[in-house]
Design a protein around this motif. Sequence first.
Motif, mmCIF file in Angstrom:
data_model
loop_
_atom_site.group_PDB
_atom_site.id
_atom_site.type_symbol
_atom_site.label_atom_id
_atom_site.label_comp_id
_atom_site.label_asym_id
_atom_site.label_seq_id
_atom_site.Cartn_x
_atom_site.Cartn_y
_atom_site.Cartn_z
ATOM 1 N N GLY A 19 0.783 -1.222 0.000
ATOM 2 C CA GLY A 19 0.000 0.000 0.000
ATOM 3 C C GLY A 19 0.817 1.275 0.000
ATOM 4 N N THR A 20 2.146 1.137 -0.055
ATOM 5 C CA THR A 20 3.032 2.298 -0.068
ATOM 6 C C THR A 20 3.692 2.428 -1.429
ATOM 7 O OG1 THR A 20 3.507 2.026 2.286
ATOM 8 C CG2 THR A 20 5.041 3.373 1.018
ATOM 9 N N ARG A 21 3.788 3.663 -1.915
ATOM 10 C CA ARG A 21 4.438 3.899 -3.198
ATOM 11 C C ARG A 21 5.917 4.194 -2.960
ATOM 12 N NH1 ARG A 21 2.606 7.707 -8.221
ATOM 13 N NH2 ARG A 21 4.551 8.804 -8.532
ATOM 14 N N LEU A 22 6.776 3.407 -3.573
ATOM 15 C CA LEU A 22 8.219 3.590 -3.473
ATOM 16 C C LEU A 22 8.718 4.304 -4.728
ATOM 17 C CD1 LEU A 22 9.304 0.043 -2.221
ATOM 18 C CD2 LEU A 22 8.675 2.034 -0.859
ATOM 19 N N THR A 23 9.291 5.470 -4.557
ATOM 20 C CA THR A 23 9.827 6.226 -5.690
ATOM 21 C C THR A 23 11.311 5.889 -5.826
ATOM 22 O OG1 THR A 23 8.232 8.010 -5.338
ATOM 23 C CG2 THR A 23 10.181 8.511 -6.666
ATOM 24 N N LEU A 224 19.311 8.941 -4.017
ATOM 25 C CA LEU A 224 17.903 8.608 -3.768
ATOM 26 C C LEU A 224 17.043 8.789 -5.026
ATOM 27 C CD1 LEU A 224 16.395 7.555 -1.243
ATOM 28 C CD2 LEU A 224 15.563 9.874 -0.884
ATOM 29 N N GLY A 225 17.568 8.335 -6.157
ATOM 30 C CA GLY A 225 16.812 8.361 -7.392
ATOM 31 C C GLY A 225 16.723 9.691 -8.087
ATOM 32 N N ARG A 226 17.529 10.690 -7.629
ATOM 33 C CA ARG A 226 17.553 12.006 -8.274
ATOM 34 C C ARG A 226 18.984 12.336 -8.665
ATOM 35 N NH1 ARG A 226 13.452 10.394 -4.685
ATOM 36 N NH2 ARG A 226 11.699 11.873 -4.681
ATOM 37 N N GLY A 268 23.990 9.868 9.261
ATOM 38 C CA GLY A 268 22.746 9.143 9.032
ATOM 39 C C GLY A 268 22.800 8.220 7.825
ATOM 40 N N GLU A 269 21.652 7.647 7.513
ATOM 41 C CA GLU A 269 21.512 6.717 6.400
ATOM 42 C C GLU A 269 20.719 7.360 5.276
ATOM 43 O OE1 GLU A 269 22.983 3.825 6.346
ATOM 44 O OE2 GLU A 269 23.716 3.956 8.403
ATOM 45 N N ILE A 270 20.866 6.806 4.067
ATOM 46 C CA ILE A 270 20.070 7.280 2.948
ATOM 47 C C ILE A 270 18.593 7.025 3.274
ATOM 48 C CG2 ILE A 270 20.243 5.085 1.701
ATOM 49 C CD1 ILE A 270 20.408 6.739 -0.901
ATOM 50 N N ASN A 275 9.491 7.172 1.891
ATOM 51 C CA ASN A 275 9.227 8.427 2.601
ATOM 52 C C ASN A 275 10.390 9.391 2.387
ATOM 53 O OD1 ASN A 275 7.924 10.276 4.297
ATOM 54 N ND2 ASN A 275 8.937 9.456 6.123
ATOM 55 N N PRO A 276 10.583 9.850 1.149
ATOM 56 C CA PRO A 276 11.710 10.740 0.878
ATOM 57 C C PRO A 276 11.497 12.115 1.511
ATOM 58 C CG PRO A 276 10.302 10.580 -1.049
ATOM 59 C CD PRO A 276 9.781 9.583 -0.049
ATOM 60 N N PRO A 277 12.566 12.811 1.864
ATOM 61 C CA PRO A 277 12.421 14.157 2.446
ATOM 62 C C PRO A 277 11.762 15.106 1.447
ATOM 63 C CG PRO A 277 14.644 13.304 2.773
ATOM 64 C CD PRO A 277 13.969 12.374 1.820
#
Length: 322
Positions: A19-23, A224-226, A268-270, A275-277
């Motif tokens: 139920g969560t969208r992972l980008t 993080l995919g960007r 910290g961690e990636i 839940n990206p910032p």
Amino acid sequence: MTEPLLSVRDLSKHYASHGTRLTILKDISFDIGKGEVVGLVGESGSGKTTIGRSVLRLVEPSAGNVRFDGVELTGLSPSAMRRMRPRMQYIFQDPFASLSPRMTIGEILTEGLKIQRIGTRAERMERARIALEQVDLPAEAINRYAHEFSGGQRQRIGIARALTLTPELIVADEPVSALDVSIQAQVINLLRDLQQQLGLTMLFISHDLAVVEYICDRVIVLYLGRIMEIAASGDLYARPQHPYTRALLSAIPSTDVGAKRERQVLKGEIPSPANPPSGCVFRTRCPHAIEACGQAAPELREVAPGHFKACIRDDIPLGAMP
């Protein structure tokens, strides 16, 4: 840059999980010119492999466009995409898992040719022998099995498999990370020589920035995919513009005994792709983040000729790398 052989625009990839969208990727855009080697770097989980597989449609993008030599790949039918496959090949990270233990090396190298219905059996085997010669393996290897070879030799076989189809574009996905350090340099030199001899275009995926500097013309930095930064290799390593790039480069051991390089350790961690910032995805680990960094995602903008960064700040005293 020469006319692009590969052009990627606004490439995105999403997954649904419980139920969560992972980008995994968001709005990735870049070009690779004919005969150019472009490096793709970033921490584990940044989406490097997903980009490599998406541009070849080994996984389907959720959005965006990929053009290869003027042909729009996204949306091609399976049969049309199959006809494009010989021109685009993939070198896998794991030389042990990517070769079937039940097939001879000859069968492995000619499998793609057989699927594409290229040549007679004798002609396919001759192509396999030529490919083995190109990667400095003996022709008699054609009748042996993968378990009879070392890790470095198996990766050479994986490279030979890609070469049998005479591709124009190769995606090399961490091609030496599974090898002993003593063997890595040999395989990297082989790839560089083949690229120059055959005029190959290459997307080279790696977490090892020293290797990327050695083999790549330009570098794309991913987090993080960007995309955080894009620049010519020499420019990026000498004058990194993004705080993330600078942190990555600070971890490379210096070959200059007298040089002093300040290590910039990321805290910290990636973050999770679930839940990206908000705003800049790097801001939660960036030592230069300000309130405005959380308000809107920064656009990738040109800050010097051919040098792009995704950061709203121009007042960070990054200076030159030692």
